[in-house]
Design a protein around this motif. Structure first.
Motif, PDB file in Angstrom:
ATOM      1  N   THR A  95       0.822  -1.219   0.000  1.00  0.00           N
ATOM      2  CA  THR A  95       0.000   0.000   0.000  1.00  0.00           C
ATOM      3  C   THR A  95       0.858   1.272   0.000  1.00  0.00           C
ATOM      4  OG1 THR A  95      -0.273  -0.317   2.359  1.00  0.00           O
ATOM      5  CG2 THR A  95      -2.146  -0.886   0.988  1.00  0.00           C
ATOM      6  N   LYS A  96       2.042   1.207   0.599  1.00  0.00           N
ATOM      7  CA  LYS A  96       2.850   2.437   0.579  1.00  0.00           C
ATOM      8  C   LYS A  96       3.276   2.812  -0.853  1.00  0.00           C
ATOM      9  CE  LYS A  96       7.462   0.715   1.805  1.00  0.00           C
ATOM     10  NZ  LYS A  96       8.304   0.320   2.911  1.00  0.00           N
ATOM     11  N   ARG A  97       3.229   1.823  -1.763  1.00  0.00           N
ATOM     12  CA  ARG A  97       3.519   2.126  -3.174  1.00  0.00           C
ATOM     13  C   ARG A  97       2.240   2.277  -3.995  1.00  0.00           C
ATOM     14  NH1 ARG A  97       7.340  -1.439  -1.465  1.00  0.00           N
ATOM     15  NH2 ARG A  97       9.499  -0.838  -1.872  1.00  0.00           N
ATOM     16  N   GLY A  98       1.112   2.045  -3.370  1.00  0.00           N
ATOM     17  CA  GLY A  98      -0.164   2.139  -4.097  1.00  0.00           C
ATOM     18  C   GLY A  98      -0.472   0.919  -4.946  1.00  0.00           C
ATOM     19  N   ILE A  99       0.217  -0.205  -4.666  1.00  0.00           N
ATOM     20  CA  ILE A  99      -0.053  -1.431  -5.457  1.00  0.00           C
ATOM     21  C   ILE A  99      -1.420  -1.978  -5.042  1.00  0.00           C
ATOM     22  CG2 ILE A  99       0.704  -3.814  -5.888  1.00  0.00           C
ATOM     23  CD1 ILE A  99       3.619  -2.813  -5.386  1.00  0.00           C
ATOM     24  N   ASN A 100      -2.315  -2.136  -6.024  1.00  0.00           N
ATOM     25  CA  ASN A 100      -3.669  -2.585  -5.681  1.00  0.00           C
ATOM     26  C   ASN A 100      -4.135  -3.769  -6.515  1.00  0.00           C
ATOM     27  OD1 ASN A 100      -3.883  -1.099  -7.973  1.00  0.00           O
ATOM     28  ND2 ASN A 100      -5.286   0.437  -7.172  1.00  0.00           N
ATOM     29  N   GLY A 101      -3.173  -4.566  -6.978  1.00  0.00           N
ATOM     30  CA  GLY A 101      -3.499  -5.813  -7.673  1.00  0.00           C
ATOM     31  C   GLY A 101      -2.249  -6.675  -7.741  1.00  0.00           C
ATOM     32  N   LEU A 102      -2.433  -8.004  -7.704  1.00  0.00           N
ATOM     33  CA  LEU A 102      -1.271  -8.909  -7.702  1.00  0.00           C
ATOM     34  C   LEU A 102      -1.445 -10.030  -8.717  1.00  0.00           C
ATOM     35  CD1 LEU A 102      -0.446  -9.769  -3.954  1.00  0.00           C
ATOM     36  CD2 LEU A 102       0.953  -8.387  -5.528  1.00  0.00           C
ATOM     37  N   VAL A 103      -0.332 -10.417  -9.333  1.00  0.00           N
ATOM     38  CA  VAL A 103      -0.317 -11.635 -10.151  1.00  0.00           C
ATOM     39  C   VAL A 103       0.670 -12.590  -9.487  1.00  0.00           C
ATOM     40  CG1 VAL A 103       0.171 -12.657 -12.401  1.00  0.00           C
ATOM     41  CG2 VAL A 103      -0.822 -10.352 -12.269  1.00  0.00           C
ATOM     42  N   ILE A 104       0.173 -13.764  -9.122  1.00  0.00           N
ATOM     43  CA  ILE A 104       0.999 -14.755  -8.422  1.00  0.00           C
ATOM     44  C   ILE A 104       1.236 -15.943  -9.353  1.00  0.00           C
ATOM     45  CG2 ILE A 104       1.016 -16.424  -6.495  1.00  0.00           C
ATOM     46  CD1 ILE A 104      -1.096 -13.442  -6.088  1.00  0.00           C
ATOM     47  N   ILE A 105       2.499 -16.195  -9.645  1.00  0.00           N
ATOM     48  CA  ILE A 105       2.840 -17.327 -10.523  1.00  0.00           C
ATOM     49  C   ILE A 105       3.407 -18.423  -9.623  1.00  0.00           C
ATOM     50  CG2 ILE A 105       4.181 -18.051 -12.548  1.00  0.00           C
ATOM     51  CD1 ILE A 105       4.518 -14.907 -13.106  1.00  0.00           C
ATOM     52  N   GLY A 106       2.683 -19.516  -9.469  1.00  0.00           N
ATOM     53  CA  GLY A 106       3.144 -20.553  -8.547  1.00  0.00           C
ATOM     54  C   GLY A 106       2.198 -21.739  -8.530  1.00  0.00           C
TER      55      GLY A 106
END
Ligand code: ATP
Length: 327
Positions: A95-106
Motif C-alpha cells: 500500500t505504501k507504493r499504491g499497489i492494488n493488484g497482484l499476479v501470483i505465478i506458482g
C-alpha cells in the motif's frame, strides 16, 4: 468481482521454480505497461513482499528473458506469510507504493496464500499455474510441465541406449510428489514397460509378474518410470526387484533437479505469454481472485478457492493406453 480500479500491480513467483516463469513475468510487465499500469516485480515470492524487496519494472527490465529458465524474480517459500503478522507487513509494503493488484505465478500453496491475503486485505489476486508437476485442476497445462517432460524424455532416451547395450533393467525416478503426470507422459513417450504413479495403487506383485514374464519372453531392455510420490519410490522398488529377480541386472537413476531447469519449450513460452496477458486483463476488467488456465485451447478462469481444492485427475484412457502399449 472487485470494484476498485487497479492502477499499480505487483508480480511474483512463488514455490518451486518452473521453466516459463520468465515468459509469464515478461507478459505481465509488457501488458501492464501497454495499458498504462505501473508494474512492480516482487523478489523471492511472499518473502520479498514482507521484506520490502519490490522494484518498479519496465518493458526493458524483461528484455531477453523469454528463453531463460528459472525466474528473474527468484522464488522462495515463506514461513512468515503463513502468519497474519507477516501478511500485514506485506500489505503495508504494497500500500505504501499504491499497489492494488497482484499476479501470483506458482502452485496450489502459493494460491492458498493469495486467497488468504486477498480475503484479509481486499487486494485482488490472479493466479497463474506455474509448476512442473501439473497438479492443478482448471488447466490442461501448467507453466513448466512441457519443458520438464521433454527434459525427462531426453534423459530416459539416453538411459534406454545404455540399458539396451547391457540388457539392463532401469528404474528411473522422475519428479511429481503428488501428481504422476511427468511420469505418465514421459513414460508413454519413451515406451516404458511400467509406469508407477501416486494416483494408482502400486502393486509390487503385478510388477514382478510383468517383469518376469518379459524375462521369459527375452525382452531384455526394461524401463520402469516411477514418480517420486509413488508409495515405494525407485530405490525401494529396485531393492525388491533385486531380491525377487536376481538375474535381472537392475539399476536406478533419479533424474532430480535437471527437470526444473533449462530453456522453456515453445509450448511453455506460449502458454505463459497467453496467461500473463490475460492475468492483467482480468485485473483491469474486475475478474478477481481467479486462476487463469487454458482448457481445450480456450481461456478458462477457475476461482482461486476451487483451484486450491481440486486436483487434476488422470484419465482411465491414459491408464489403458499405458497397459496396452507396453505389452
Ligand atoms: P510447488 O507446487 O512448486 O510446491 P507451491 O506454490 O505449491 O509450489 P508451497 O511451498 O506450497 O509451493 O507454497 C508457496 C508459499 O505460499 C509458501 O511458502 C507460503 O509462503 C505460501 N503459502 C502456502 N500455503 C499457505 C497458507 N495456507 N497460508 C498462507 N500462505 C501460504
Amino acid at each position: 468481482m472487485g470494484s476498485k480500479k487497479v492502477t499499480k500491480i505487483g508480480v511474483l513467483t512463488s514455490g518451486g521454480d518452473a521453466p516459463g516463469m520468465n515468459a509469464a513475468i515478461r507478459a505481465v510487465v509488457r501488458t501492464g505497461n501497454y495499458y498504462g499500469l505501473e508494474v512492480f516485480g516482487i523478489m523471492r515470492g511472499y518473502s520479498g513482499m514482507i521484506d520490502d524487496e519490490i522494484n518498479l519494472m519496465t518493458s526493458r527490465s524483461v528484455a531477453n528473458i523469454i528463453q531463460r529458465g528459472g525466474t528473474i524474480l527468484k522464488t522462495a517459500r515463506s514461513k512468515e506469510f503463513f502468519e497474519p503478522e507477516g501478511r500485514k507487513l506485506a500489505y503495508n509494503n504494497l500500500t505504501k507504493r499504491g499497489i492494488n493488484g497482484l499476479v501470483i505465478i506458482g502452485g496450489d500453496g502459493s494460491f492458498k496464500g493469495a486467497q488468504k491475503f486477498s480475503n484479509e486485505f481486499d487486494i485482488p489476486c490472479i493466479g497463474l499455474p506455474g509448476t512442473i508437476d501439473k497438479d492443478i485442476a482448471g488447466s490442461d497445462f501448467t507453466i513448466g510441465f512441457d519443458t520438464a517432460v521433454n527434459t525427462a524424455i531426453e534423459a530416459i532416451d539416453k538411459i534406454r541406449d545404455t540399458a539396451d547395450a547391457h540388457d539392463r533393467l532401469f528404474i528411473v525416478e522422475v519428479m511429481g510428489r503428488d501428481a504422476g503426470y511427468i511420469a505418465l507422459h514421459s513414460g508413454i513417450a519413451t515406451g516404458a514397460e511400467n509406469i508407477l504413479i501416486p494416483e494408482t495403487e502400486t502393486d509390487i506383485e503385478a510388477l514382478i509378474a510383468s517383469l518376469s514374464e518379459q524375462e521369459k519372453r527375452r525382452k531384455l531392455v526394461n524401463l520402469v518410470v516411477v514418480a517420486e510420490g509413488d508409495k515405494f519410490g525407485a530405490t525401494e522398488i529396485a531393492s525388491i526387484i533385486k531380491k525377487r529377480l536376481p538375474n535381472a541386472d537392475t539399476r536406478v537413476c533419479i533424474l532430480g533437479h535437471i527437470q526444473r531447469g533449462g530453456s522453456p519449450s515453445c509450448l511453455d513460452r506460449l502458454i505463459a505469454s497467453r496467461m500473463g496477458f490475460h492475468a492483467v486483463e482480468c485485473l483491469m476488467n474486475g475478474t478477481h481472485n481467479v486462476m487463469v488456465g487454458i482448457l481445450n485451447n480456450q481461456l478458462h478462469y477457475t476461482p482461486l478457492d476451487l483451484a486450491i481444492k481440486a486436483k487434476q485427475k488422470i484419465s482411465e484412457d491414459w491408464l489403458r493406453i499405458v497397459k496396452i502399449l507396453a505389452s
